[in-house]
Design a protein around this motif. Sequence first.
Motif, PDB file in Angstrom:
ATOM      1  N   GLN A   1     -27.109 -23.666  -9.357  1.00 33.58           N
ATOM      2  CA  GLN A   1     -27.655 -24.377 -10.513  1.00 33.58           C
ATOM      3  C   GLN A   1     -28.622 -23.499 -11.304  1.00 33.58           C
ATOM      4  N   ARG A   2     -29.415 -22.692 -10.623  1.00 37.26           N
ATOM      5  CA  ARG A   2     -30.357 -21.825 -11.333  1.00 37.26           C
ATOM      6  C   ARG A   2     -29.625 -20.735 -12.115  1.00 37.26           C
ATOM      7  N   VAL A   3     -28.519 -20.218 -11.564  1.00 36.82           N
ATOM      8  CA  VAL A   3     -27.706 -19.240 -12.295  1.00 36.82           C
ATOM      9  C   VAL A   3     -27.050 -19.906 -13.505  1.00 36.82           C
ATOM     10  N   TRP A   4     -26.602 -21.129 -13.311  1.00 37.67           N
ATOM     11  CA  TRP A   4     -25.932 -21.885 -14.369  1.00 37.67           C
ATOM     12  C   TRP A   4     -26.872 -22.142 -15.544  1.00 37.67           C
ATOM     13  N   MET A   5     -28.080 -22.609 -15.253  1.00 37.92           N
ATOM     14  CA  MET A   5     -29.000 -22.986 -16.325  1.00 37.92           C
ATOM     15  C   MET A   5     -29.624 -21.776 -17.022  1.00 37.92           C
ATOM     16  N   SER A   6     -29.782 -20.683 -16.309  1.00 37.36           N
ATOM     17  CA  SER A   6     -30.431 -19.521 -16.919  1.00 37.36           C
ATOM     18  C   SER A   6     -29.453 -18.596 -17.626  1.00 37.36           C
ATOM     19  N   SER A   7     -28.182 -18.599 -17.219  1.00 30.78           N
ATOM     20  CA  SER A   7     -27.284 -17.566 -17.727  1.00 30.78           C
ATOM     21  C   SER A   7     -25.851 -18.026 -17.954  1.00 30.78           C
ATOM     22  N   GLN A   8     -25.234 -18.653 -16.949  1.00 35.46           N
ATOM     23  CA  GLN A   8     -23.796 -18.859 -16.993  1.00 35.46           C
ATOM     24  C   GLN A   8     -23.363 -19.853 -18.068  1.00 35.46           C
ATOM     25  N   MET A   9     -24.130 -20.920 -18.285  1.00 36.90           N
ATOM     26  CA  MET A   9     -23.780 -21.854 -19.354  1.00 36.90           C
ATOM     27  C   MET A   9     -23.782 -21.141 -20.697  1.00 36.90           C
ATOM     28  N   MET A  10     -24.719 -20.227 -20.876  1.00 42.60           N
ATOM     29  CA  MET A  10     -24.836 -19.499 -22.136  1.00 42.60           C
ATOM     30  C   MET A  10     -23.739 -18.451 -22.287  1.00 42.60           C
ATOM     31  N   PHE A  11     -23.566 -17.607 -21.291  1.00 43.62           N
ATOM     32  CA  PHE A  11     -22.700 -16.443 -21.426  1.00 43.62           C
ATOM     33  C   PHE A  11     -21.274 -16.658 -20.914  1.00 43.62           C
ATOM     34  N   GLY A  12     -21.048 -17.695 -20.107  1.00 42.07           N
ATOM     35  CA  GLY A  12     -19.728 -17.905 -19.517  1.00 42.07           C
ATOM     36  C   GLY A  12     -18.649 -18.106 -20.566  1.00 42.07           C
ATOM     37  N   GLY A  13     -17.519 -17.435 -20.398  1.00 39.53           N
ATOM     38  CA  GLY A  13     -16.436 -17.502 -21.378  1.00 39.53           C
ATOM     39  C   GLY A  13     -15.835 -18.878 -21.527  1.00 39.53           C
ATOM     40  N   ARG A  14     -15.910 -19.709 -20.494  1.00 36.86           N
ATOM     41  CA  ARG A  14     -15.358 -21.067 -20.572  1.00 36.86           C
ATOM     42  C   ARG A  14     -16.391 -22.085 -21.043  1.00 36.86           C
ATOM     43  N   HIS A  15     -17.554 -21.607 -21.418  1.00 39.68           N
ATOM     44  CA  HIS A  15     -18.633 -22.521 -21.794  1.00 39.68           C
ATOM     45  C   HIS A  15     -19.117 -22.161 -23.205  1.00 39.68           C
ATOM     46  N   CYS A  16     -20.344 -21.736 -23.380  1.00 41.03           N
ATOM     47  CA  CYS A  16     -20.813 -21.404 -24.730  1.00 41.03           C
ATOM     48  C   CYS A  16     -20.263 -20.066 -25.225  1.00 41.03           C
ATOM     49  N   ALA A  17     -19.903 -19.188 -24.298  1.00 32.85           N
ATOM     50  CA  ALA A  17     -19.286 -17.896 -24.643  1.00 32.85           C
ATOM     51  C   ALA A  17     -20.143 -17.082 -25.606  1.00 32.85           C
ATOM     52  N   ILE A  18     -21.449 -17.101 -25.394  1.00 34.30           N
ATOM     53  CA  ILE A  18     -22.350 -16.257 -26.170  1.00 34.30           C
ATOM     54  C   ILE A  18     -22.274 -14.840 -25.598  1.00 34.30           C
ATOM     55  N   LYS A  19     -22.273 -13.851 -26.463  1.00 37.17           N
ATOM     56  CA  LYS A  19     -22.210 -12.463 -26.003  1.00 37.17           C
ATOM     57  C   LYS A  19     -23.628 -11.916 -25.835  1.00 37.17           C
ATOM     58  N   GLN A  20     -23.912 -11.445 -24.634  1.00 36.96           N
ATOM     59  CA  GLN A  20     -25.208 -10.832 -24.359  1.00 36.96           C
ATOM     60  C   GLN A  20     -25.289  -9.465 -25.034  1.00 36.96           C
ATOM     61  N   LEU A  21     -26.418  -9.190 -25.680  1.00 37.63           N
ATOM     62  CA  LEU A  21     -26.630  -7.906 -26.340  1.00 37.63           C
ATOM     63  C   LEU A  21     -27.838  -7.203 -25.739  1.00 37.63           C
ATOM     64  N   LEU A  22     -27.674  -5.920 -25.460  1.00 36.18           N
ATOM     65  CA  LEU A  22     -28.778  -5.075 -25.009  1.00 36.18           C
ATOM     66  C   LEU A  22     -28.823  -3.854 -25.914  1.00 36.18           C
ATOM     67  N   PRO A  23     -29.975  -3.560 -26.513  1.00 38.44           N
ATOM     68  CA  PRO A  23     -30.042  -2.476 -27.494  1.00 38.44           C
ATOM     69  C   PRO A  23     -29.915  -1.106 -26.847  1.00 38.44           C
ATOM     70  N   VAL A  24     -29.197  -0.231 -27.509  1.00 34.99           N
ATOM     71  CA  VAL A  24     -29.007   1.125 -27.003  1.00 34.99           C
ATOM     72  C   VAL A  24     -30.321   1.899 -27.034  1.00 34.99           C
TER      73      VAL A  24
END
Length: 518
Positions: free
Chosen positions: A359-382
Amino acid sequence: MVVSHSHRPGNTRNAPSASTIRLGILLATAFIFGIAVCSAFFMYQTHTLDPILSGSHLPHYHGNAAPLQEHIPRPGRGLRPPSRNAREEPNDGARPKTEERPTAASVPSSILDGQRILVTIASYDFMQLPHLEEVLDGFIDLCYAGSKVDVVVYTTVVYPVALIDMFNDRLRCNNPSPTAGFTLTLMLKHSRVRLHLVDFHRELFYDRLDQYDLFIYTEDDIRISPTTVAAYLHETRRVESLVGAEHAADFNVGIVRYEYDFPENVVITDKTRHATENVTRVYWEHIGKPPFEKSMDKIDDPALAPFYLTCRHPHQGMYLVTPALLRAWRDRGPNCQFDKVRDRPSNPRNPGQPTEGTQRVWMSSQMMFGGRHCAIKQLLPVDNFGQLTVLHLPNKNYRRVGKQGRLGGGDGAPKNEFSDGSEVFTPTHPDLLKGLEMHVAIKRQFPGPMGADVGDGGRYAGIRLVDTDISLNRVSKNHRANAKKRLDEYAAYVSRGGYLIDSDMDIDVDAYRIASSV
């Protein structure tokens, strides 16, 4: 007897004329001025051209996003312009374009000036209190950087008054800026919520959507600094300038957690301190070499590709988000519904078995970035990657890598050992002065309302303890009396303006964490 001295002939010198003196002064002044001009010229050349002395390669977080223009790709290179809605003022060529230079009064001195930030922290009990103290120190630093910071800690334990008083002293922000400030609220939840303690922040974010400029959710063991927040704001503005506001909702600037890889078989003492010679930061959640074949990817979007990368395993344990992104993700579609708290995906045949993390992984990251869910793309600056890396304070998870059931561990790998209750720990020396012990000693020597947290109107203005979401009738008998006692002591502490009395200071600094949960 008076002896008179007569001047000998030939010793008399003519005094210099006024014009001669003026000429000498003029020549000396011109010589000194020439030296100053030449020195300034050579110093400027050295500072500008020397990459070590020049500040041009350093990240710039002052003012708004205007300095990002140097990073924006030009049209004609196959990349999109910085903003799809950008319009230039017409110029007929009769006069050169003039740029209105901002004044010191119109530009904030820092990107953090005046930012209204809501922080929520899930901290179940006192087990990670040493880490929580460091986390809170990071957020008080945000106040001193010019931000207005409201922190809400969700917890299942009642903090004793002496501990609250110590935090009141430690977390008092004395920044005189009218746009800066700091508050801390301890929001009590029943211990039966267990892992769902991480859920409560989401409703609060959407309830306060119009009241803050930035929202941060984090666990209680991740050190977030003003640099982290400034870098996030800087990069978020940069992304919007590159792809436009609408398309920017498909992305969110992320973070990477790190630890230090101290040798597994060594306790660092005076005898073994040389063992740290090769210790460095490690990103234990992103293993595999070479990185861009195993754990990292470039970004497909052509406007962002030169500037950002992403992790294949984007678990963060925290996230930062703007109100605009929260609104966009709320309306993103049925698979997202970021405002709706729900359980992590699980095996339909065995609901107790998660399929995409806890649940902690889901609420902090997976709901946001998961392809079957919000599918937001994480960006990290070069170019600013290191500024969006944060310390995982327990510094233990890197030891899991390569163990059974963990990253990099196969069936034949060593087992990952867990606590079984039989562990015996050697206590530290009894003369070591504990933080709470020192605080109580100071208050005994300087009693009364001297350091009380009293705001305008003479009312208590310190840490708030909110118990409206619990019922003591549902608390186990073992904990009920202790919880009620602490809540009553807190009410009395608030009523007198926030200072300790003798009964508050009669606390066992080694045992107050026992029987504290509700």
